[in-house]
Motif scaffolding. Structure first.
Motif, PDB file in Angstrom:
ATOM      1  N   UNK A  48       1.301  -1.592  -7.142  1.00 22.47           N
ATOM      2  CA  UNK A  48       2.769  -2.328  -7.089  1.00 22.47           C
ATOM      3  C   UNK A  48       3.224  -2.417  -6.054  1.00 22.47           C
ATOM      4  N   UNK A  49       4.122  -3.529  -5.818  1.00 21.43           N
ATOM      5  CA  UNK A  49       5.005  -3.489  -4.631  1.00 21.43           C
ATOM      6  C   UNK A  49       5.977  -2.402  -4.284  1.00 21.43           C
ATOM      7  N   UNK A  50       6.290  -1.837  -5.335  1.00 21.48           N
ATOM      8  CA  UNK A  50       7.050  -0.391  -5.238  1.00 21.48           C
ATOM      9  C   UNK A  50       6.123   0.400  -4.422  1.00 21.48           C
ATOM     10  N   UNK A  51       5.245   0.409  -4.339  1.00 20.35           N
ATOM     11  CA  UNK A  51       4.083   1.613  -3.776  1.00 20.35           C
ATOM     12  C   UNK A  51       3.892   1.104  -2.410  1.00 20.35           C
ATOM     13  N   UNK A  52       4.492   0.050  -1.554  1.00 16.60           N
ATOM     14  CA  UNK A  52       4.310  -0.513  -0.140  1.00 16.60           C
ATOM     15  C   UNK A  52       5.583  -0.154   0.311  1.00 16.60           C
ATOM     16  N   UNK A  53       5.457   0.233   1.783  1.00 14.56           N
ATOM     17  CA  UNK A  53       6.713   0.530   2.604  1.00 14.56           C
ATOM     18  C   UNK A  53       6.116  -0.386   3.716  1.00 14.56           C
ATOM     19  N   UNK A  54       7.199  -1.210   4.308  1.00  9.81           N
ATOM     20  CA  UNK A  54       7.215  -1.857   5.557  1.00  9.81           C
ATOM     21  C   UNK A  54       7.497  -0.896   6.688  1.00  9.81           C
ATOM     22  N   UNK A  55       6.596  -1.115   8.034  1.00  8.59           N
ATOM     23  CA  UNK A  55       6.463  -0.014   9.140  1.00  8.59           C
ATOM     24  C   UNK A  55       7.904  -0.203   9.781  1.00  8.59           C
ATOM     25  N   UNK A  56       8.529   0.636   9.860  1.00  2.86           N
ATOM     26  CA  UNK A  56       9.852   0.823  10.304  1.00  2.86           C
ATOM     27  C   UNK A  56       9.836   0.424  11.868  1.00  2.86           C
ATOM     28  N   UNK A  57      10.537  -0.467  12.557  1.00  7.65           N
ATOM     29  CA  UNK A  57      10.657  -0.904  13.787  1.00  7.65           C
ATOM     30  C   UNK A  57      10.780   0.392  14.686  1.00  7.65           C
ATOM     31  N   UNK A  58      11.635   1.393  14.193  1.00  6.38           N
ATOM     32  CA  UNK A  58      11.649   2.655  15.124  1.00  6.38           C
ATOM     33  C   UNK A  58      10.333   3.456  15.344  1.00  6.38           C
ATOM     34  N   UNK A  59       9.178   3.098  14.495  1.00  6.23           N
ATOM     35  CA  UNK A  59       8.202   3.846  14.534  1.00  6.23           C
ATOM     36  C   UNK A  59       7.348   3.515  15.812  1.00  6.23           C
ATOM     37  N   UNK A  60       7.646   2.100  16.449  1.00  5.52           N
ATOM     38  CA  UNK A  60       6.804   1.782  17.428  1.00  5.52           C
ATOM     39  C   UNK A  60       5.428   1.838  17.349  1.00  5.52           C
ATOM     40  N   UNK A  61       4.983   1.373  16.188  1.00  5.05           N
ATOM     41  CA  UNK A  61       3.565   1.187  15.863  1.00  5.05           C
ATOM     42  C   UNK A  61       3.107   0.042  16.435  1.00  5.05           C
ATOM     43  N   UNK A  62       1.757   0.095  16.456  1.00  3.14           N
ATOM     44  CA  UNK A  62       0.920  -1.241  17.057  1.00  3.14           C
ATOM     45  C   UNK A  62       1.152  -2.173  16.173  1.00  3.14           C
ATOM     46  N   UNK A  63       1.133  -3.571  16.537  1.00  3.62           N
ATOM     47  CA  UNK A  63       1.682  -4.610  15.777  1.00  3.62           C
ATOM     48  C   UNK A  63       0.604  -4.770  14.618  1.00  3.62           C
ATOM     49  N   UNK A  64      -0.294  -4.401  14.741  1.00  3.76           N
ATOM     50  CA  UNK A  64      -1.329  -4.568  13.467  1.00  3.76           C
ATOM     51  C   UNK A  64      -0.989  -3.747  12.137  1.00  3.76           C
ATOM     52  N   UNK A  65      -0.215  -2.786  12.467  1.00  7.82           N
ATOM     53  CA  UNK A  65       0.379  -1.573  11.609  1.00  7.82           C
ATOM     54  C   UNK A  65       1.511  -2.224  10.853  1.00  7.82           C
ATOM     55  N   UNK A  66       1.372  -2.894   9.759  1.00  4.62           N
ATOM     56  CA  UNK A  66       2.565  -3.535   8.927  1.00  4.62           C
ATOM     57  C   UNK A  66       3.117  -2.638   7.927  1.00  4.62           C
ATOM     58  N   UNK A  67       2.455  -1.672   7.462  1.00  2.00           N
ATOM     59  CA  UNK A  67       3.074  -0.755   6.543  1.00  2.00           C
ATOM     60  C   UNK A  67       2.355   0.512   6.239  1.00  2.00           C
TER      61      UNK A  67
END
Length: 136
Positions: A91-110
């Motif tokens: 379910x979409x409710x079980x997905x979270x977008x990667x916060x910009x503050x996480x400074x994760x790699x560009x391929x890490x979307x959530x």
């Protein structure tokens, strides 16, 4: 479909068969870590070849006998993996977008908060992994 589509409302004709608010996620193993990606971006699972993509930040495969084959604007991409753990409708409710503050790699979307996995699973954009490695 890009990895960001994991976190957007489904809109394709293929999604018409599935209830709104759900997305199919392919779960796979690299080394000791499990990852997920939008299953619609995967063309097939194949045997790995020596020059298939590995991403050090995701970990190195223990054996890497399999490859996830995915579509890119330049053709097919191949990511070496240890195992494919299956596809689950999340379910979409079980997905979270990667916060910009996480400074994760560009391929890490959530992150997928999948109850079956029992822990959060990093969601990656397969096509973006090629760009981060300087391969297009």
């Amino acid at each position: 479909m890009s990895g960001n589509d994991l976190l957007d409302e489904p809109a394709s004709a293929l999604d018409a068969e599935r209830p709104l608010g759900e997305v199919d996620v392919l779960f796979f193993q690299i080394g000791d870590s499990e990852y997920g990606t939008d299953a619609s971006s995967v063309l097939r699972i194949d045997r790995a070849l020596p020059d298939d993509l590995t991403v050090r930040d995701l970990g190195l495969p223990h054996k890497g006998h399999r490859a996830i084959v995915f579509d890119t604007p330049e053709g097919e991409g191949h990511l070496k993996v240890d195992a494919v753990n299956g596809v689950r409708t999340i379910p979409l409710a079980g997905l979270r977008r990667m916060p910009a503050a996480a400074a994760a790699a560009s391929y890490a979307v959530g992150v997928c908060l999948d109850e079956e996995a029992g822990r959060p699973v990093l969601l990656i954009d397969l096509a973006e992994t090629l760009k981060t490695q300087g391969r297009h």
